[in-house]
Design a protein around this motif. Structure first.
Motif, PDB file in Angstrom:
ATOM      1  N   UNK A 293      66.131  52.160  41.148  1.00  0.00           N
ATOM      2  CA  UNK A 293      66.397  53.549  41.535  1.00  0.00           C
ATOM      3  C   UNK A 293      66.471  54.456  40.316  1.00  0.00           C
ATOM      4  N   UNK A 294      67.183  54.025  39.275  1.00  0.00           N
ATOM      5  CA  UNK A 294      67.318  54.846  38.058  1.00  0.00           C
ATOM      6  C   UNK A 294      65.978  55.002  37.350  1.00  0.00           C
ATOM      7  N   UNK A 295      65.195  53.926  37.285  1.00  0.00           N
ATOM      8  CA  UNK A 295      63.879  54.016  36.654  1.00  0.00           C
ATOM      9  C   UNK A 295      63.019  55.012  37.409  1.00  0.00           C
ATOM     10  N   UNK A 296      63.045  54.954  38.739  1.00  0.00           N
ATOM     11  CA  UNK A 296      62.271  55.890  39.555  1.00  0.00           C
ATOM     12  C   UNK A 296      62.744  57.330  39.318  1.00  0.00           C
ATOM     13  N   UNK A 297      64.045  57.540  39.294  1.00  0.00           N
ATOM     14  CA  UNK A 297      64.579  58.884  39.075  1.00  0.00           C
ATOM     15  C   UNK A 297      64.172  59.430  37.715  1.00  0.00           C
TER      16      UNK A 297
ATOM     17  N   UNK B   2      58.790  49.180  48.583  1.00  0.00           N
ATOM     18  CA  UNK B   2      60.066  48.486  48.793  1.00  0.00           C
ATOM     19  C   UNK B   2      60.379  47.589  47.603  1.00  0.00           C
ATOM     20  N   UNK B   3      61.637  47.238  47.471  1.00  0.00           N
ATOM     21  CA  UNK B   3      62.043  46.290  46.434  1.00  0.00           C
ATOM     22  C   UNK B   3      61.561  44.896  46.819  1.00  0.00           C
TER      23      UNK B   3
ATOM     24  N   UNK C 205      72.441  46.114  39.042  1.00  0.00           N
ATOM     25  CA  UNK C 205      71.770  45.383  40.111  1.00  0.00           C
ATOM     26  C   UNK C 205      70.297  45.790  40.077  1.00  0.00           C
ATOM     27  N   UNK C 206      69.450  44.959  40.673  1.00  0.00           N
ATOM     28  CA  UNK C 206      68.028  45.303  40.704  1.00  0.00           C
ATOM     29  C   UNK C 206      67.817  46.623  41.432  1.00  0.00           C
ATOM     30  N   UNK C 207      68.563  46.843  42.498  1.00  0.00           N
ATOM     31  CA  UNK C 207      68.429  48.098  43.255  1.00  0.00           C
ATOM     32  C   UNK C 207      68.771  49.288  42.370  1.00  0.00           C
TER      33      UNK C 207
ATOM     34  N   UNK D 129      62.190  52.158  48.773  1.00  0.00           N
ATOM     35  CA  UNK D 129      62.680  52.237  50.151  1.00  0.00           C
ATOM     36  C   UNK D 129      62.663  50.838  50.754  1.00  0.00           C
ATOM     37  N   UNK D 130      63.806  50.390  51.207  1.00  0.00           N
ATOM     38  CA  UNK D 130      63.874  49.099  51.861  1.00  0.00           C
ATOM     39  C   UNK D 130      63.661  47.949  50.908  1.00  0.00           C
ATOM     40  N   UNK D 131      63.375  46.794  51.492  1.00  0.00           N
ATOM     41  CA  UNK D 131      63.134  45.603  50.682  1.00  0.00           C
ATOM     42  C   UNK D 131      62.210  44.657  51.427  1.00  0.00           C
ATOM     43  N   UNK D 132      61.553  43.824  50.650  1.00  0.00           N
ATOM     44  CA  UNK D 132      60.714  42.764  51.189  1.00  0.00           C
ATOM     45  C   UNK D 132      61.405  41.460  50.809  1.00  0.00           C
ATOM     46  N   UNK D 133      61.684  40.587  51.790  1.00  0.00           N
ATOM     47  CA  UNK D 133      62.344  39.316  51.446  1.00  0.00           C
ATOM     48  C   UNK D 133      61.569  38.557  50.371  1.00  0.00           C
TER      49      UNK D 133
END
Length: 159
Positions: free
Chosen positions: A59-63, A9-10, A53-55, A71-75
């Motif tokens: 995502x682009x780095x992963x791709x 997660x992010x 955005x960080x998301x 997947x998802x996020x951690x506060x």
């Protein structure tokens, strides 16, 4: 360097800007500003005028890296607490400061910087233009590290 099928997660909400620029742009901007009379004595923010955005960045780095997208996020507070857990630093190379950076809502005023640099043809590249080379560089460094580890194992006369 995480396993290909790992889907983390992010460590923040993902909607904040990720203020980063390539180091070669910072160097080019610094040299350009450093020789300009009109820049003397002033302070400049050398930032991306349209940061991802960080998301989006994760995502682009992963791709590009051929990994699964986060997947998802951690506060943020939970991320900080986890990173403060004794012994956790041995499991990850992500410093606590990185999580703090992802949770920063800072917006940088850079119109003066951009105006001076644009007059000399220096512009910050878009994230999409350098994400591929950035990931390629990191992957080549990781592969070189793996190769060195294998060579050490093979060449060890005491093994």
């Amino acid at each position: 360097s995480s396993p290909v099928d790992l889907r983390l997660p992010l460590p923040a909400g993902g909607d904040l800007p990720l203020n980063m620029v390539p180091v070669d742009h910072v160097a080019r901007a610094g040299v350009t500003l450093g020789v300009m009379r009109e820049a003397a004595g002033r302070t400049f923010h050398v930032v991306d005028p349209s940061p991802p955005t960080t998301k989006h960045a994760f995502e682009r780095i992963a791709q590009v890296a051929g990994r699964r997208v986060p997947r998802g996020m951690v506060p943020v507070n939970l991320s900080r607490a986890l990173l403060n857990t004794p012994g956790f630093e041995r499991l990850t190379r992500s410093p606590r400061a990185f999580v703090d950076r992802l949770a920063t809502r800072a917006r940088y005023a850079n119109s003066g910087t951009r105006a001076l640099l644009a007059a000399h043809g220096v512009e910050c590249p878009a994230f999409e233009d350098y994400v591929g080379p950035l990931v390629g560089y990191v992957q080549s460094r990781l592969e070189a590290r793996r190769q060195r580890a294998v060579e050490v194992d093979v060449d060890d006369p005491l093994a």
